[in-house]
Design a protein around this motif. Structure first.
Motif, PDB file in Angstrom:
ATOM      1  N   ASP A 173      -1.167   9.913  -1.213  1.00 36.48           N
ATOM      2  CA  ASP A 173      -0.126  11.117  -0.697  1.00 36.48           C
ATOM      3  C   ASP A 173       0.597  10.475   0.368  1.00 36.48           C
ATOM      4  O   ASP A 173      -0.013  10.314   1.617  1.00 36.48           O
ATOM      5  CB  ASP A 173      -0.937  12.180  -0.613  1.00 36.48           C
ATOM      6  N   THR A 174       2.476  10.476   1.154  1.00 41.67           N
ATOM      7  CA  THR A 174       3.087  10.752   2.510  1.00 41.67           C
ATOM      8  C   THR A 174       2.897  11.534   2.963  1.00 41.67           C
ATOM      9  O   THR A 174       3.052  11.539   4.243  1.00 41.67           O
ATOM     10  CB  THR A 174       4.463   9.800   1.646  1.00 41.67           C
TER      11      THR A 174
ATOM     12  N   ALA B  93      -2.456  -4.918  -2.953  1.00 41.59           N
ATOM     13  CA  ALA B  93      -1.066  -4.223  -2.011  1.00 41.59           C
ATOM     14  C   ALA B  93       0.444  -4.353  -3.191  1.00 41.59           C
ATOM     15  O   ALA B  93      -0.169  -5.477  -4.612  1.00 41.59           O
ATOM     16  CB  ALA B  93      -0.939  -5.828  -1.590  1.00 41.59           C
ATOM     17  N   GLY B  94       1.557  -3.759  -3.293  1.00 36.49           N
ATOM     18  CA  GLY B  94       2.447  -4.280  -3.582  1.00 36.49           C
ATOM     19  C   GLY B  94       2.016  -3.416  -5.418  1.00 36.49           C
ATOM     20  O   GLY B  94       2.554  -3.642  -6.256  1.00 36.49           O
TER      21      GLY B  94
ATOM     22  N   ALA C 262       2.348   1.590  -1.164  1.00 38.72           N
ATOM     23  CA  ALA C 262       3.548   0.133  -1.951  1.00 38.72           C
ATOM     24  C   ALA C 262       2.875  -0.821  -1.807  1.00 38.72           C
ATOM     25  O   ALA C 262       3.081  -1.662  -2.379  1.00 38.72           O
ATOM     26  CB  ALA C 262       4.688   1.060  -2.098  1.00 38.72           C
ATOM     27  N   THR C 263       3.417  -1.226  -0.548  1.00 38.44           N
ATOM     28  CA  THR C 263       3.361  -2.890   0.323  1.00 38.44           C
ATOM     29  C   THR C 263       2.346  -3.340   0.887  1.00 38.44           C
ATOM     30  O   THR C 263       1.486  -4.209  -0.224  1.00 38.44           O
ATOM     31  CB  THR C 263       5.055  -2.372   1.049  1.00 38.44           C
ATOM     32  N   ARG C 264       1.610  -3.242   1.266  1.00 32.86           N
ATOM     33  CA  ARG C 264       0.843  -3.701   1.691  1.00 32.86           C
ATOM     34  C   ARG C 264      -1.078  -2.557   1.193  1.00 32.86           C
ATOM     35  O   ARG C 264      -1.376  -3.817   1.698  1.00 32.86           O
ATOM     36  CB  ARG C 264       0.069  -2.696   3.366  1.00 32.86           C
ATOM     37  N   GLY C 265      -0.823  -2.059   0.282  1.00 26.22           N
ATOM     38  CA  GLY C 265      -1.993  -1.767  -0.218  1.00 26.22           C
ATOM     39  C   GLY C 265      -3.301  -0.830   0.528  1.00 26.22           C
ATOM     40  O   GLY C 265      -2.557  -0.829   1.950  1.00 26.22           O
ATOM     41  N   ASP C 266      -4.125  -0.472  -0.064  1.00 24.23           N
ATOM     42  CA  ASP C 266      -5.038  -0.300   1.083  1.00 24.23           C
ATOM     43  C   ASP C 266      -6.394  -0.147   0.172  1.00 24.23           C
ATOM     44  O   ASP C 266      -7.066  -0.298  -0.704  1.00 24.23           O
ATOM     45  CB  ASP C 266      -5.183   1.622   0.717  1.00 24.23           C
ATOM     46  N   ASN C 267      -6.913  -1.584   0.943  1.00 22.57           N
ATOM     47  CA  ASN C 267      -7.714  -2.078   0.305  1.00 22.57           C
ATOM     48  C   ASN C 267      -8.563  -1.471   0.321  1.00 22.57           C
ATOM     49  O   ASN C 267     -10.056  -1.730  -1.082  1.00 22.57           O
ATOM     50  CB  ASN C 267      -7.761  -3.717   0.713  1.00 22.57           C
ATOM     51  N   THR C 268      -9.556  -0.925   1.749  1.00 23.59           N
ATOM     52  CA  THR C 268     -10.359  -0.999   1.264  1.00 23.59           C
ATOM     53  C   THR C 268     -10.586   0.731   2.052  1.00 23.59           C
ATOM     54  O   THR C 268     -10.229   0.433   3.214  1.00 23.59           O
ATOM     55  CB  THR C 268     -11.606  -2.434   2.296  1.00 23.59           C
ATOM     56  N   ASP C 269     -11.985   1.504   1.323  1.00 24.75           N
ATOM     57  CA  ASP C 269     -12.098   2.824   2.749  1.00 24.75           C
ATOM     58  C   ASP C 269     -13.923   2.478   3.027  1.00 24.75           C
ATOM     59  O   ASP C 269     -14.870   2.229   2.044  1.00 24.75           O
ATOM     60  CB  ASP C 269     -11.320   3.369   1.542  1.00 24.75           C
ATOM     61  N   VAL C 270     -14.107   2.354   4.596  1.00 23.42           N
ATOM     62  CA  VAL C 270     -14.707   2.475   4.978  1.00 23.42           C
ATOM     63  C   VAL C 270     -15.835   3.824   5.306  1.00 23.42           C
ATOM     64  O   VAL C 270     -14.836   4.152   6.181  1.00 23.42           O
ATOM     65  CB  VAL C 270     -15.832   1.461   6.171  1.00 23.42           C
TER      66      VAL C 270
ATOM     67  N   ALA D 108     -10.755  -2.131  -3.326  1.00 22.86           N
ATOM     68  CA  ALA D 108      -9.870  -2.469  -4.529  1.00 22.86           C
ATOM     69  C   ALA D 108      -9.391  -3.526  -4.863  1.00 22.86           C
ATOM     70  O   ALA D 108      -8.879  -4.581  -3.960  1.00 22.86           O
ATOM     71  CB  ALA D 108      -8.557  -1.443  -4.285  1.00 22.86           C
ATOM     72  N   VAL D 109      -9.981  -4.260  -5.746  1.00 21.72           N
ATOM     73  CA  VAL D 109     -10.244  -5.444  -6.546  1.00 21.72           C
ATOM     74  C   VAL D 109      -8.889  -5.909  -7.746  1.00 21.72           C
ATOM     75  O   VAL D 109      -8.826  -6.885  -7.313  1.00 21.72           O
ATOM     76  CB  VAL D 109     -11.651  -6.114  -7.428  1.00 21.72           C
ATOM     77  N   ARG D 110      -8.676  -4.595  -8.161  1.00 24.06           N
ATOM     78  CA  ARG D 110      -7.474  -5.008  -8.953  1.00 24.06           C
ATOM     79  C   ARG D 110      -7.232  -3.561  -9.056  1.00 24.06           C
ATOM     80  O   ARG D 110      -7.882  -2.391  -9.331  1.00 24.06           O
ATOM     81  CB  ARG D 110      -7.896  -5.349 -10.652  1.00 24.06           C
ATOM     82  N   GLY D 111      -5.402  -3.558  -8.953  1.00 23.25           N
ATOM     83  CA  GLY D 111      -4.866  -2.069  -9.512  1.00 23.25           C
ATOM     84  C   GLY D 111      -4.783  -1.112  -8.723  1.00 23.25           C
ATOM     85  O   GLY D 111      -5.593  -1.581  -6.745  1.00 23.25           O
ATOM     86  N   ALA D 112      -4.989  -0.436  -9.006  1.00 24.64           N
ATOM     87  CA  ALA D 112      -4.902   1.152  -7.140  1.00 24.64           C
ATOM     88  C   ALA D 112      -5.238   2.333  -8.569  1.00 24.64           C
ATOM     89  O   ALA D 112      -5.091   2.772  -9.768  1.00 24.64           O
ATOM     90  CB  ALA D 112      -3.094   1.472  -7.756  1.00 24.64           C
ATOM     91  N   SER D 113      -6.532   3.246  -7.800  1.00 23.05           N
ATOM     92  CA  SER D 113      -6.827   3.986  -8.172  1.00 23.05           C
ATOM     93  C   SER D 113      -7.288   5.577  -7.601  1.00 23.05           C
ATOM     94  O   SER D 113      -7.745   4.399  -6.539  1.00 23.05           O
ATOM     95  CB  SER D 113      -7.806   3.666  -9.330  1.00 23.05           C
ATOM     96  N   ASN D 114      -7.491   6.650  -7.914  1.00 24.10           N
ATOM     97  CA  ASN D 114      -8.434   7.594  -7.688  1.00 24.10           C
ATOM     98  C   ASN D 114      -9.211   7.413  -7.681  1.00 24.10           C
ATOM     99  O   ASN D 114      -9.829   6.365  -8.548  1.00 24.10           O
ATOM    100  CB  ASN D 114      -8.174   9.002  -7.860  1.00 24.10           C
TER     101      ASN D 114
END
Lengths: 864, 176
Positions: A54-55, A84-85, A92-100, A172-178
């Motif tokens: 959420d921006t 990413a993407g 949207a661009t860089r992704g949020d691959n990991t939350d720690v 996130a391995v694939r896609g995007a998700s809550n």
């Protein structure tokens, strides 16, 4: 089922009614405006990811261990990750691959990740994993201490191996998700890797000495010094010892420091001997001269039927059926068969792999001829003509279910049935036709099967011992509940499918009292993607997953059974892989039939008692009963070993087996009861912590109600564990693990930035929106200049920035509650419009009606 | 994604008697779209919902999905289709939670608007209050469409609208 879809689907009709009733605004009249305000309470223990998509939400990176977000324990957290993407918004661009995250976790505690955007129909599109690292050992080369990395699961669960401080990586391995992350109840603490559930020889111990060169003399000294008796084996090799006679055992207990009383009656002597064997091994493992000490496990030759397709029936070894077939000393040809009624679409009676095991006393209770498609209403022919007018379109569902229970076995052809070797017969009862069936017809079917009066005017010559219902639907009915009670009271064990909507909403008849509800697992003993869960689930069984081929045998992992193919017009016998809780249910019915063949006295009460005592299952998931697997995965071997044993007194408690006070709970209660036979008296209650007080508010023999109070005063911040021990005169003692956390007292949670919206009941459009940020666990909001009118008030987060609040994985609340929204009529200023918000642990459901597919959440911004 | 309550909007428009801008009800229906075969237990867990088929080789590759995962493996009889006259689509609804689901063509099934062909399918569902078999189903069907002066085919009636480009055969693409 997505809660907001359900709510909005329900509101759709109301909305249309409001529109049809018309509006009588007079053009030109000024519309008065008012002020609305209130408070939204955040659920206790709720938290939110610091970097959501959420921006407009607050942002703080938690992408690395250096920036790990601290979590309390327990917690329910909403978050978002993406590749990413993918998608839009902040990442949207860089992704949020990991939350720690960083948390203090207890040994055995379960951490669960619910992937909100997982779609069972497209399981490979979204994949999130969870990895746990010890904070003291975190380098790029470090392996996680625990991880759950399924490519297709909607839920990932890990268990914490040792108490300590951990980083929790959500990737996130694939896609995007809550996602929703829960740190829940700690598991019972295992102190040994001994498989005490597996069959073993009581009183025997397999030992290897550390110094093999001196083993000969060591073993003699060992025997003399411990009282253990050498039975076989030689120096330098594995040796077998036994506990010896009671005098020798008493000596062993004394020198090894084992605090177990001698058995005081024969009924529990065997159980005591087993426990003493286990305790002796635990003591031996502490000795420096012992390399290993283990139980003498019983290994069975495992009967293997010669049916052609048996090697593809992975589901039977999964529940230890081959070993059970050995135990049942096959074949069994007793004259009185065990009868299992399959209440379903009927059965293809001419299937060659079923014919021999079908009774001729079945019945067809479909009262509507157009549904029955056999030319009439109810009749005495349960043969299945198909449930679809299109050739090749029929399910022949009852034929598949029947094959799982009682396909003719060891006949070199086709498949094997669960009840191989027992004298089990199927009573086919047809209640489902084109478009399904009705509760009325099904009630007639179960009454007939149970030998109770029904619309046919007749009953079978031998009533069913077990009823299998691989069917279901929504909607509770008191009448129906009473009918199932009547059938159970007639002595019939009823098992039913929990449903395939991947939801915790109840499906009936499975959710009725008197009915055993069966959920489904995959080949990996994980929850099947589609399987329902929730408080009504009693037991799990293999239901298959035809989206994967886990064993690489070139067949998807469905359940193989008998079927018919009518693509050419005439029915032909075939075999087919299918999946569903429909397939899980007959595994339980089949094992129940095996038990009934061993114990003619088996009835619903005894079956339930054995189930609740863990005598029929291998525990999966959280220790004891849980909402995904019930009391665990059906275990045929364990069941047959337990069926003829008169149950000793067993002390049981009414909760998951542990007490977790978290950070702020001060008092919990639990009750006890006797889950076995005979009787016992609770003789003492003790605990091993100064901060804990256990008060038996009521105690009468085995039944007690206990209040447990904790006192955090004087305790430094940290995680505390203790054990409450209940001793009895004749039953085994019971240890209840207790967990307590001391630290910052965040008694109220934070579900993240909320969007509070006014929604028009007429159009379901968002009219106005205000932001609300968390302050000490609550949110204040105010709408100014609100035009007179009717509104729903809803609040929620938009973690994935899709413009909709209350999506799966997002916080949601509404006035007075989100489950039962009520419109407010604004004609003056209104204060104190208070309600709550929380995350709802509902896994994304497969859509199954129009309303649900078209409506998602509430718009975050006012509609144009 | 920004899904709107479209059904509600349409329902309100109908109730108020308003017309839908842009809707051309005068398009000539072409009912020659035909179902070649259909099934409810198709075995294509990872297949896209709409697949364009332009020759026998492709048809042979995909028709086995309609047989489900059965033993003994069925003999596959390829339908006799003149690919010079027909386009063929494989259409799947994805997994459904119970028995009682099936795919059929809507009425009218097939219209052509300028250079777009619109195919309307229906996912038939069990009645909401029906008691149904708790088995996962997977309806699918093969449909043939007469070739014509259109370059794309839109399939309506599934969870999403799907578009296939006729010129670039097999270049299926998610539409919206």
């Amino acid at each position: 089922m997505n809660l907001t879809r359900l709510i909005k689907g329900t509101l759709l009709l109301l909305s249309l009614v409001l529109v049809i009733s018309g509006c009588d605004n007079k053009p030109g009249d000024p519309i008065p405006t008012f002020t609305l305000n209130g408070t939204i309470a955040s659920a206790v223990g709720a938290a939110v990811d610091n970097d959501v998509n959420d921006t407009e939400a607050p942002y703080e990176s938690n992408d690395t261990p250096a920036t790990a977000q601290p979590l309390l324990n327990p917690v329910l957290l909403g978050g978002f990750v993406s590749r990413a993407g993918v998608g839009n918004g902040r990442f949207a661009t860089r992704g949020d691959n990991t939350d720690v995250y960083q948390a203090t976790l207890a040994k055995g505690q379960t951490v669960t990740l619910f992937i909100s955007d997982h779609d069972a129909a497209k399981p490979y599109e979204t994949d999130l994993d969870i990895e746990i690292y010890n904070t003291a050992e975190i380098t790029p080369e470090t392996r996680p201490v625990a991880q759950a990395i399924s490519a297709t699961a909607g839920t990932e669960t890990v268990q914490i191996p040792e108490s300590g401080e951990y980083y929790l990586f959500i990737r996130a391995v694939r896609g995007a998700s809550n996602y929703l992350l829960t740190i829940g109840q700690p598991a019972n603490i295992a102190t040994t890797a001994l498989q005490t559930d597996a069959p073993f020889v009581p009183g025997e111990i397999v030992v290897r000495f550390r110094d093999s060169m001196a083993a000969a003399s060591t073993s003699r000294i060992f025997s003399t010094s411990t009282g253990l008796v050498k039975k076989s084996g030689s120096a330098g090799h594995t040796m077998l010892f036994s506990l010896g006679n009671e005098t020798e055992r008493q000596f062993t207990r004394q020198v090894l420091g084992i605090n177990l009383a001698a058995a005081d009656n024969d009924a529990i002597a065997q159980e005591k001997l087993k426990q003493e064997t286990i305790e002796t091994i635990r003591a031996l493992r502490k000795r420096p001269d012992i390399e290993s000490a283990d139980l003498n496990y019983i290994r069975y030759p495992a009967a293997i039927p010669n049916d052609q397709h048996y090697p593809k029936q992975w589901n039977y070894p999964l529940i230890n059926l081959p070993q059970a077939w050995d135990v049942t000393a096959l074949p069994n040809t007793s004259s009185q068969p065990v009868v299992v009624a399959v209440i379903d679409t009927g059965v293809f009676m001419s299937h060659p792999d079923l014919q021999a095991n079908l009774l001729s006393t079945g019945y067809d209770f479909i009262s509507n001829p157009s549904v029955a498609a056999d030319g009439d209403g109810i009749d005495d022919n349960p043969d299945d003509p198909g449930d679809n007018a299109t050739p090749g379109g029929s399910s022949f569902h009852g034929t598949h279910v029947t094959g799982i229970i009682a396909a003719q076995s060891n006949n070199s052809t086709g498949v094997t049935g669960v009840t191989w070797g027992t004298n089990t017969r199927i009573l086919p009862v047809r209640v489902l036709g084109r478009g399904g069936g009705t509760t009325y017809d099904i009630i007639q079917g179960i009454r007939y099967a149970a030998g109770l009066s029904n619309d046919s005017g007749t009953v079978p010559s031998q009533r069913a011992d077990i009823i299998n219902l691989s069917l279901g639907g929504p909607g509770f009915s008191m009448t129906e509940q009473a009918e199932y009670n009547a059938v159970r009271n007639a002595g019939v064990i009823i098992v039913a499918a929990a449903g395939n909507d991947n939801t915790n909403l109840p499906s009936y008849p499975a959710a009725y009292d008197s009915v055993i509800s069966v959920s489904a697992v995959t080949m990996a003993q994980q929850k099947a993607p589609y399987s329902n869960f929730g408080p009504s689930v009693d037991i799990a069984a293999p239901g298959g997953n035809t989206a994967v081929d886990s064993d690489g045998d070139s067949y998807y992992d469905g359940i193989l059974s008998t079927l018919a193919d009518d693509a050419t017009g005439a029915r032909k016998p075939i075999y087919s892989f299918t999946q569903g809780t429909s397939m899980a249910t007959p595994h339980v019915a089949g094992v129940a039939a095996i038990l009934k063949s061993l114990d003619p006295e088996l009835n619903p009460d005894k079956f339930f008692t054995l189930l609740q005592a863990g005598k029929l299952t291998s525990d999966l998931g959280a220790p004891g009963r849980d909402d995904i697997f019930g009391f665990g995965l059906i275990n045929a071997l364990k069941a047959v070993e337990n069926i003829n044993i008169a149950l000793p007194p067993i002390i049981a408690v009414d909760h998951s087996g542990s007490l977790n006070f978290g950070l702020f709970v001060k008092q919990l209660t639990f009750t006890t009861r006797n889950a076995g036979g005979g009787a016992f008296v609770i003789t003492s209650v003790s605990d091993d912590a100064d901060w804990l007080e256990t008060d038996p508010r009521m105690l009468d023999g085995s039944e007690g109600e206990f209040t447990v109070t904790v006192n955090r005063a004087g305790l430094v911040d940290g995680l505390y564990r203790a054990t409450i021990t209940l001793e009895t005169d004749t039953a085994s003692s019971l240890a209840i693990p207790v967990t307590l956390q001391v630290g910052e007292r965040q008694e109220k949670g934070n579900t993240g930035r909320l969007y509070v919206v006014l929604v028009s009941p007429g159009t379901m459009e968002t009219i106005r929106m205000v932001y609300a940020d968390n302050s000490s666990g609550s949110y204040s909001f105010q709408f100014d200049s609100v035009p007179e009118g009717e509104y729903f008030i809803v609040a929620g987060t938009d973690l994935d920035n899709d413009g909709l609040i209350c999506d799966p994985g997002e916080a949601c609340g509404g006035y007075p509650t989100i489950e039962r929204l009520q419109s407010i009529n604004v004609y003056s200023d209104m204060n104190n419009i208070d309600f709550g918000s929380n995350f709802d642990i509902i896994i994304r459901a497969q859509t199954n009606n129009v309303e649900q597919t078209e409506i998602h959440g509430f718009s975050r911004y006012p509609d144009d | 994604m920004t899904d709107k309550p479209l059904s509600l909007t349409l329902a309100l428009l109908l109730l108020t008697g308003c017309s839908i801008p842009g809707a051309n009800l005068a398009d000539t229906p072409n009912t020659t779209a035909q179902v070649i075969d259909s099934a409810v237990q198709c075995s294509d867990p990872n297949q896209q919902p709409v697949v364009f088929i332009s020759n026998k080789k492709q048809l042979k590759k995909i028709i086995g999905h309609l047989q489900g995962s059965v033993l003994p493996p069925p003999t596959v009889h390829l339908p006799n289709i003149d690919f010079n006259r027909w386009h063929v689509l494989y259409i799947s609804s994805g997994q459904q939670p119970t028995a009682g689901y099936s795919l059929t063509l809507a009425e009218p099934a097939f219209t052509v608007q300028q250079n777009r062909a619109l195919l309307n399918v229906v996912l038939n569902r069990p009645a909401p209050d029906a008691m149904v078999a708790a088995v996962i189903t997977h309806p699918c069907m093969l449909v043939k469409l007469p070739k014509g002066n259109y370059t794309t085919i839109e399939v309506h009636g599934l969870d999403e609208v799907w578009q296939v480009t006729v010129k670039k055969e097999l270049s299926n693409q998610f539409y919206y």
